[in-house]
Motif scaffolding. Structure first.
Motif, PDB file in Angstrom:
ATOM      1  N   ALA A 197      34.714  -1.789 -59.437  1.00  0.00           N
ATOM      2  CA  ALA A 197      33.536  -1.147 -60.006  1.00  0.00           C
ATOM      3  C   ALA A 197      32.385  -2.131 -60.207  1.00  0.00           C
ATOM      4  O   ALA A 197      31.228  -1.724 -60.294  1.00  0.00           O
ATOM      5  N   GLN A 198      32.708  -3.411 -60.252  1.00  0.00           N
ATOM      6  CA  GLN A 198      31.693  -4.408 -60.594  1.00  0.00           C
ATOM      7  C   GLN A 198      31.324  -5.326 -59.434  1.00  0.00           C
ATOM      8  O   GLN A 198      30.523  -6.241 -59.599  1.00  0.00           O
ATOM      9  N   VAL A 199      31.908  -5.089 -58.265  1.00  0.00           N
ATOM     10  CA  VAL A 199      31.565  -5.894 -57.091  1.00  0.00           C
ATOM     11  C   VAL A 199      31.142  -4.968 -55.959  1.00  0.00           C
ATOM     12  O   VAL A 199      31.383  -3.766 -55.997  1.00  0.00           O
ATOM     13  N   HIS A 200      30.487  -5.542 -54.965  1.00  0.00           N
ATOM     14  CA  HIS A 200      29.999  -4.772 -53.825  1.00  0.00           C
ATOM     15  C   HIS A 200      30.869  -5.078 -52.599  1.00  0.00           C
ATOM     16  O   HIS A 200      31.050  -6.233 -52.232  1.00  0.00           O
ATOM     17  N   LEU A 201      31.382  -4.022 -51.968  1.00  0.00           N
ATOM     18  CA  LEU A 201      32.255  -4.178 -50.811  1.00  0.00           C
ATOM     19  C   LEU A 201      31.517  -4.064 -49.485  1.00  0.00           C
ATOM     20  O   LEU A 201      32.135  -4.207 -48.428  1.00  0.00           O
ATOM     21  N   HIS A 202      30.201  -3.806 -49.532  1.00  0.00           N
ATOM     22  CA  HIS A 202      29.480  -3.495 -48.298  1.00  0.00           C
ATOM     23  C   HIS A 202      29.654  -4.570 -47.229  1.00  0.00           C
ATOM     24  O   HIS A 202      29.879  -4.263 -46.063  1.00  0.00           O
ATOM     25  N   GLY A 203      29.580  -5.831 -47.599  1.00  0.00           N
ATOM     26  CA  GLY A 203      29.695  -6.893 -46.611  1.00  0.00           C
ATOM     27  C   GLY A 203      31.121  -7.318 -46.324  1.00  0.00           C
ATOM     28  O   GLY A 203      31.345  -8.205 -45.493  1.00  0.00           O
ATOM     29  N   GLU A 204      32.092  -6.696 -47.002  1.00  0.00           N
ATOM     30  CA  GLU A 204      33.486  -7.129 -46.868  1.00  0.00           C
ATOM     31  C   GLU A 204      34.342  -6.205 -46.008  1.00  0.00           C
ATOM     32  O   GLU A 204      35.503  -6.509 -45.749  1.00  0.00           O
ATOM     33  N   TRP A 205      33.770  -5.091 -45.545  1.00  0.00           N
ATOM     34  CA  TRP A 205      34.602  -4.131 -44.818  1.00  0.00           C
ATOM     35  C   TRP A 205      35.202  -4.691 -43.532  1.00  0.00           C
ATOM     36  O   TRP A 205      36.368  -4.393 -43.214  1.00  0.00           O
ATOM     37  N   PRO A 206      34.490  -5.499 -42.756  1.00  0.00           N
ATOM     38  CA  PRO A 206      35.144  -6.085 -41.570  1.00  0.00           C
ATOM     39  C   PRO A 206      36.366  -6.930 -41.931  1.00  0.00           C
ATOM     40  O   PRO A 206      37.426  -6.825 -41.287  1.00  0.00           O
ATOM     41  N   ALA A 207      36.231  -7.761 -42.973  1.00  0.00           N
ATOM     42  CA  ALA A 207      37.346  -8.611 -43.390  1.00  0.00           C
ATOM     43  C   ALA A 207      38.478  -7.775 -43.982  1.00  0.00           C
ATOM     44  O   ALA A 207      39.670  -8.076 -43.765  1.00  0.00           O
ATOM     45  N   ILE A 208      38.137  -6.737 -44.740  1.00  0.00           N
ATOM     46  CA  ILE A 208      39.164  -5.856 -45.313  1.00  0.00           C
ATOM     47  C   ILE A 208      39.939  -5.163 -44.195  1.00  0.00           C
ATOM     48  O   ILE A 208      41.168  -5.009 -44.256  1.00  0.00           O
ATOM     49  N   THR A 209      39.228  -4.736 -43.148  1.00  0.00           N
ATOM     50  CA  THR A 209      39.882  -4.095 -42.003  1.00  0.00           C
ATOM     51  C   THR A 209      40.844  -5.050 -41.312  1.00  0.00           C
ATOM     52  O   THR A 209      41.980  -4.693 -40.977  1.00  0.00           O
ATOM     53  N   VAL A 210      40.399  -6.286 -41.107  1.00  0.00           N
ATOM     54  CA  VAL A 210      41.263  -7.297 -40.490  1.00  0.00           C
ATOM     55  C   VAL A 210      42.494  -7.545 -41.357  1.00  0.00           C
ATOM     56  O   VAL A 210      43.623  -7.619 -40.858  1.00  0.00           O
ATOM     57  N   ALA A 211      42.278  -7.674 -42.666  1.00  0.00           N
ATOM     58  CA  ALA A 211      43.394  -7.911 -43.585  1.00  0.00           C
ATOM     59  C   ALA A 211      44.400  -6.762 -43.535  1.00  0.00           C
ATOM     60  O   ALA A 211      45.619  -6.981 -43.556  1.00  0.00           O
ATOM     61  N   THR A 212      43.903  -5.536 -43.441  1.00  0.00           N
ATOM     62  CA  THR A 212      44.787  -4.365 -43.392  1.00  0.00           C
ATOM     63  C   THR A 212      45.625  -4.357 -42.119  1.00  0.00           C
ATOM     64  O   THR A 212      46.829  -4.075 -42.154  1.00  0.00           O
ATOM     65  N   VAL A 213      45.000  -4.688 -40.996  1.00  0.00           N
ATOM     66  CA  VAL A 213      45.728  -4.720 -39.723  1.00  0.00           C
ATOM     67  C   VAL A 213      46.824  -5.786 -39.759  1.00  0.00           C
ATOM     68  O   VAL A 213      47.957  -5.550 -39.308  1.00  0.00           O
ATOM     69  N   ILE A 214      46.503  -6.957 -40.311  1.00  0.00           N
ATOM     70  CA  ILE A 214      47.503  -8.030 -40.375  1.00  0.00           C
ATOM     71  C   ILE A 214      48.631  -7.660 -41.335  1.00  0.00           C
ATOM     72  O   ILE A 214      49.818  -7.783 -41.007  1.00  0.00           O
ATOM     73  N   ARG A 215      48.276  -7.186 -42.537  1.00  0.00           N
ATOM     74  CA  ARG A 215      49.294  -6.906 -43.562  1.00  0.00           C
ATOM     75  C   ARG A 215      50.194  -5.743 -43.211  1.00  0.00           C
ATOM     76  O   ARG A 215      51.409  -5.772 -43.462  1.00  0.00           O
ATOM     77  N   LEU A 216      49.627  -4.672 -42.642  1.00  0.00           N
ATOM     78  CA  LEU A 216      50.431  -3.477 -42.351  1.00  0.00           C
ATOM     79  C   LEU A 216      50.831  -3.354 -40.883  1.00  0.00           C
ATOM     80  O   LEU A 216      51.685  -2.530 -40.551  1.00  0.00           O
ATOM     81  N   GLY A 217      50.206  -4.152 -40.008  1.00  0.00           N
ATOM     82  CA  GLY A 217      50.529  -4.093 -38.589  1.00  0.00           C
ATOM     83  C   GLY A 217      51.345  -5.269 -38.112  1.00  0.00           C
ATOM     84  O   GLY A 217      52.466  -5.106 -37.611  1.00  0.00           O
TER      85      GLY A 217
END
Length: 288
Positions: A196-216
């Protein structure tokens, strides 16, 4: 998990809770408590625990190599690279893995999952704190920071008692159990407050990469490498499951404590948790 995180998000949006206060509480009390409790209550064959530890370290090395290679390919700076490591190396083997193992394999599965969790609690809290600290201060200062953290001494005392075969006094054991049981809820609230207190707008590419690595990538590596260290039976099944779960909540705690891409790590916790029913469902079907 998601409902508790949503409550934290609402509290954060209303500015009723300060994320830093929850972070300090988690670092000073909750992380040490859950580590101490996991170590002192782990039961089973120590040779199996040793194989689990070797297996977990192998996963960390392989996933770490992938995360660093991807970070280098994208040209990310040291802070974002460290955030990706925190978001991918450590799985949510506690509040997600334990009930899943119980439902899938009964009491034997829960016992094996608890053993794995005890091993992970030691390695994750120590290694994650070091990784987060070195991002800003370098290796030598990171070791000094680690020496000042309560979790270091909680792990040392727990391992010492276990090695000597000493059972903690009942009041100490009960206090650690109560704190450990409550720690996950507080940490999930903290993630909601952080989002609620941080902005994710610039982090979505990294979050996507992290998700692919962690769950894939992580489940594939977990499946392939289990025979390498001699894990079989229920120990193999639970170890593969525990290694393939969403990003650990404690990773977000250390990212917040040391200011290392907290938006990236907290976002990865939420996204991997939301996406995990599909990947975990497939994995459980294959394992059973």
């Amino acid at each position: 998990m998601l409902l508790i995180g949503a409550v934290g998000y609402a509290l954060g949006r209303a500015r009723l809770v300060d994320a830093q206060a929850l972070t300090s509480l988690s670092v000073a009390v909750l992380a040490p408590a859950i580590s101490f409790y996991a170590v002192t209550t782990a039961t089973g064959d120590h040779s199996v625990l040793a194989r689990m530890a070797l297996y977990l370290m192998l996963q960390l090395v392989l996933i770490g190599v992938i995360a660093i290679a991807v970070s280098a390919a994208f040209g990310w700076d040291r802070t974002r690279r460290t955030g990706l490591l925190l978001a991918t190396l450590f799985s949510n083997a506690g509040n997600a893995g334990l009930p899943l193992a119980l439902f899938a394999w009964g009491s034997k599965g829960l016992a094996a999952a608890l053993a794995f969790f005890a091993v992970q609690a030691v390695i994750v809290n120590m290694l994650a704190a070091y990784i987060a600290a070195q991002a800003d201060s370098g290796a030598r200062r990171a070791l000094r920071a680690l020496a000042r953290l309560p979790v270091t001494y909680a792990v040392a005392v727990g391992l010492g008692l276990d090695a000597l075969g000493i059972i903690p006094p009942v009041p100490v054991a009960k206090a650690a159990e109560l704190l450990a049981n409550g720690s996950v809820a507080v940490m999930l609230l903290l993630i909601g407050v952080q989002l609620a207190q941080v902005h994710l707008h610039g982090e979505w590419p990294a979050i996507t990469v992290a998700t692919v690595i962690r769950l894939g990538a992580a489940p594939v590596l977990a499946w392939v490498t289990a025979p390498w260290v001699g894990l079989d039976g229920v120990a193999r099944q639970t170890s593969i499951l525990q290694s393939s779960l969403p990003t650990a909540v404690t990773a977000a705690i250390w990212a917040s404590e040391f200011g290392v891409a907290p938006a990236l790590v907290s976002g990865a916790v939420i996204v991997t948790t939301l996406a995990s029913p599909l990947t975990v469902g497939i994995l459980l079907t294959l394992l059973r």
